[in-house]
Design an enzyme around this catalytic site. Structure first.
Site, PDB file in Angstrom:
ATOM      1  N   PRO A 189      -9.687  -1.045 -10.580  1.00  0.00           N
ATOM      2  CA  PRO A 189      -9.370  -0.146  -9.460  1.00  0.00           C
ATOM      3  C   PRO A 189      -8.364  -0.799  -8.512  1.00  0.00           C
ATOM      4  CG  PRO A 189     -11.747  -0.387  -9.765  1.00  0.00           C
ATOM      5  CD  PRO A 189     -11.100  -1.409 -10.634  1.00  0.00           C
ATOM      6  N   GLU A 190      -7.373  -0.007  -8.102  1.00  0.00           N
ATOM      7  CA  GLU A 190      -6.361  -0.510  -7.167  1.00  0.00           C
ATOM      8  C   GLU A 190      -6.526   0.217  -5.835  1.00  0.00           C
ATOM      9  OE1 GLU A 190      -2.515  -0.919  -9.061  1.00  0.00           O
ATOM     10  OE2 GLU A 190      -3.450  -1.325 -10.984  1.00  0.00           O
ATOM     11  N   LYS A 236      -8.083  -3.685  -1.612  1.00  0.00           N
ATOM     12  CA  LYS A 236      -9.022  -3.321  -2.664  1.00  0.00           C
ATOM     13  C   LYS A 236     -10.472  -3.562  -2.223  1.00  0.00           C
ATOM     14  CE  LYS A 236      -5.811  -5.040  -6.125  1.00  0.00           C
ATOM     15  NZ  LYS A 236      -5.761  -5.886  -7.324  1.00  0.00           N
ATOM     16  N   ARG A 287      -3.774 -12.596 -17.195  1.00  0.00           N
ATOM     17  CA  ARG A 287      -3.127 -11.400 -16.645  1.00  0.00           C
ATOM     18  C   ARG A 287      -1.914 -11.042 -17.486  1.00  0.00           C
ATOM     19  NH1 ARG A 287      -2.452 -11.499 -10.201  1.00  0.00           N
ATOM     20  NH2 ARG A 287      -1.124 -13.220 -10.765  1.00  0.00           N
TER      21      ARG A 287
END
Ligand SMILES: [Zn+2]
Length: 287
Positions: free
Chosen positions: A2-3, A51, A255
């Site tokens: 979620p951003e 966030k 990442r």
């Protein structure tokens, strides 16, 4: 993951369900953390910060949560079967409710209880929030330009101290939109490039928060939500070259970042250019 736009929407829903009401249900399932500071208290507001989510109670305490990779908050009607099912879930980390609504924090990545006056200890390191009232494009631009040498522009966008709320989806999409090579040194961009990049990420995320499903294309169909994010091995919608994925940091870093070598100026430093299968292609190929 979620951003900021997802967290912003979550905060809106939680605020609508919980603010101005006494919390008659407070159930924290997080190690030794007790509910006492929140018991019999009302909720003033639920606000997003990048966030992070902050439930501010009128007892002067704040419940701080972070969704991390797969956390979520659900809002169910109090007394409903869905609420009862949620309360039985082993991955429930917090439940806050009132006479009308039960809200369920599932698989949360982080949870803290702090006095409101100490919130800065948890969120004080964050840069301007893309979707917050503190949004300050000039300050974000200065943060980007001031990045240490060899910090890529992709890494700078993801650094929550530079600006808060951007994750890999919006970072990939905005760099594609601006035709910027994600691995290019942040400090080496021209002032105009930085200013338009900062304005664009704000514009995209403000637009994005209007939709429950994250999409940068305006289309919510699963295979059409992005220009490059999650689309490695598939043709670029703009130039037709194959979209690629590469680790953001050192080789083997966890990442990864999606980009189009055609639109964004070539391969990533760690990308050897070998063919990449579309995500999920192998799974779909099975009978
Ligand atoms: Zn392209």
């Amino acid at each position: 993951m979620p951003e900021g736009d997802t967290v912003w929407r979550t905060a809106q829903r939680l605020h609508a369900a919980l603010s101005g009401q006494p919390a008659t249900l407070v159930d924290i399932r997080w190690g030794e953390l007790g509910e006492d500071p929140l018991r019999d208290a009302g909720i003033d507001e639920v606000v997003p910060r990048g966030k992070h989510l902050l439930h501010r109670f009128d007892s002067g305490w704040t419940l701080h949560t972070h969704l991390r990779m797969e956390g979520s908050w659900r809002v169910e009607a109090a007394g409903s079967e869905a609420a009862a099912r949620g309360l039985r879930r082993p991955d429930l980390r917090a439940a806050i409710g009132n006479a009308a609504w039960t809200t369920l924090g599932l698989r949360l990545g982080e949870l803290n209880l702090v006095r409101r006056s100490d919130e800065h200890l948890l969120v004080g390191h964050l840069g301007p929030d893309v979707l917050g009232t503190d949004w300050d494009p000039g300050l974000v631009a200065r943060h980007i330009v001031g990045s240490s040498t060899r910090t890529s522009i992709a890494a700078a966008l993801l650094d929550q101290r530079v600006l808060a709320g951007v994750g890999t989806f919006w970072a990939s999409e905005v760099l594609f939109a601006q035709r910027l090579h994600p691995w290019r040194e942040a400090a080496g961009l021209s002032p105009e490039q930085v200013d338009t990049l900062v304005a664009r990420v704000h514009e995209l995320m403000v637009r994005g928060r209007e939709h429950a499903i994250q999409s940068s294309t305006g289309i919510v169909r699963a295979d059409a939500r992005s220009w490059v994010h999650g689309r490695s091995g598939r043709p670029c919608r703009r130039c037709g070259q194959t979209v690629r994925v590469a680790p953001l940091g050192r080789r083997g870093a966890d990442r990864v970042f999606f980009y189009c070598p055609g639109c964004q100026g070539g391969l990533a430093p760690t990308d050897d250019g070998r063919p990449q299968a579309p995500l999920g292609a192998r799974r779909r190929a099975r009978p």
